[in-house]
Design an enzyme around this catalytic site. Structure first.
Site, PDB file in Angstrom:
ATOM      1  N   ARG A 135       0.858  -1.179   0.000  1.00  0.00           N
ATOM      2  CA  ARG A 135       0.000   0.000   0.000  1.00  0.00           C
ATOM      3  C   ARG A 135       0.899   1.236   0.000  1.00  0.00           C
ATOM      4  NH1 ARG A 135      -2.136  -3.377   4.201  1.00  0.00           N
ATOM      5  NH2 ARG A 135      -4.236  -4.168   3.738  1.00  0.00           N
ATOM      6  N   HIS A 183      -2.130   2.384  -6.106  1.00  0.00           N
ATOM      7  CA  HIS A 183      -2.914   1.196  -5.800  1.00  0.00           C
ATOM      8  C   HIS A 183      -3.094   0.284  -7.010  1.00  0.00           C
ATOM      9  CE1 HIS A 183      -4.487  -0.050  -1.989  1.00  0.00           C
ATOM     10  NE2 HIS A 183      -5.584  -0.551  -2.534  1.00  0.00           N
TER      11      HIS A 183
END
Length: 335
Positions: free
Chosen positions: A181, A281
């Site tokens: 992330r 992402h």
């Protein structure tokens, strides 16, 4: 209809907060290491529910409220009010998840004997299939910064640009190669990286740590970046790069910030894809999709992504179904 936020609905009928909410939030902060953003969202959800229940039951004093008196009908009426005020099913499902966590806490604390939420079905909502890059697009993504790094000279005049390109390539390789992330990438510290064993120690959501593999391409990119970084800070900043805590830093040696990582990924993704999603992402999504397409099992991918539930990882099975169908058609004698 415009969807109203939790703050909008809570502000419409302000009321003194039920005391157990603060204790629950403190528990999440101390025991679960929940982020400030999540704590705020939980607090808003619970305040909104409590405000509705007080109005619905005709109570004026929070001291007169007992969570065990809430029924399934009350929960459904609360959901109905949310729908009436323009809330989407996904938002309502999140609020119910908050209530379920709260009632689990109340059960653990001995305040209630059972959870009324166990009898409430979470509303279904379409889960969007995450965007991802094709393997060719992924290769194209890394070609440009890799070629710049390979062609760079050692002259001081070009070292500042070489620093940023080497850093950017390292970031992209780690995001895609390990499925991190953006927050995990930014928080990555030097002692979390082991080039010898090819692994990263990652601090994930809720303070959960996990060890993830570091691929050979990512390891090579980091080795090059660390070398360029040492030279850059020695020559330009008159400082020791080894004293820097974080792996990825700005030219001034400061920890990266989300907007900068967003800009970097958008810069390199724009030439290779027409997708709207040009953020960090999409590399995490691509990591998961390519792993599953190449035969990785769901549990392993889930562990590498740091998902707390397999159901979260299962969204990637939608985009790999076409591959499975092709395999079936080619391999099954009665296909």
């Amino acid at each position: 209809m415009k969807e109203l936020s939790s703050d909008d609905l809570s502000a419409a009928c302000p009321i003194e907060r039920y005391g157990e909410i603060d204790r629950f939030l403190d528990y999440l902060k101390r025991e679960k290491n929940v982020s400030p953003h999540t704590l705020t969202a939980y607090g808003n959800d619970l305040d909104q529910f409590f405000s509705f229940i007080m109005r619905h039951l005709g109570l004026k004093d929070p001291a007169c409220f007992f969570p065990g008196q809430v029924t399934v009908v009350d929960i459904r009426l609360f959901m109905g009010e949310l729908l009436k005020n323009g809330m989407q099913p996904k938002t309502i499902a999140r609020k119910l998840a908050t209530l379920k966590s709260f009632y689990r806490y109340l059960m653990q604390s001995g305040i209630v004997s059972h959870s009324v939420l166990s009898y409430v079905t979470t509303p279904k909502y379409p889960r969007p299939v995450p965007g991802f890059l094709t393997e060719k697009q992924t290769g194209d993504l890394f070609d440009r910064p890799a070629s710049v790094c390979a062609a760079g000279d050692e002259q001081t005049g070009g070292l500042d640009e070489r620093f940023e390109v080497a850093r950017d390539l390292g970031m992209l390789e780690v995001l895609y190669g390990s499925g991190l992330r953006i927050s995990e990438l930014i928080a990555l510290e030097m002692h979390h990286v082991s080039l010898e064993t090819g692994s990263l120690k990652v601090n994930g959501k809720g303070g959960k740590q996990r060890i993830v593999p570091l691929g050979s391409c990512a390891a090579d990119a980091l080795k090059n970046y660390f070398e360029v970084r040492r030279n850059f800070f020695r020559i330009f900043m008159k400082s020791d790069a080894d004293a820097l805590t974080h792996v990825f830093v700005t030219r001034k040696g400061k920890k990266l910030y989300p907007m900068l990582v967003q800009r970097v990924t958008r810069k390199y993704l724009t030439p290779v894809t027409e997708r709207k999603e040009r953020n960090p992402h999409i590399l995490r999504h691509s990591f998961a999709t390519h792993m599953l397409n190449s035969g990785a099992d769901l549990i392993s991918v889930s562990e590498m992504l740091g998902h707390s539930s397999l159901s979260t990882t299962e969204i990637y099975t939608h985009v790999t179904f076409n591959r499975l169908r092709d395999v079936y058609l080619k391999a099954h004698p009665k296909a």
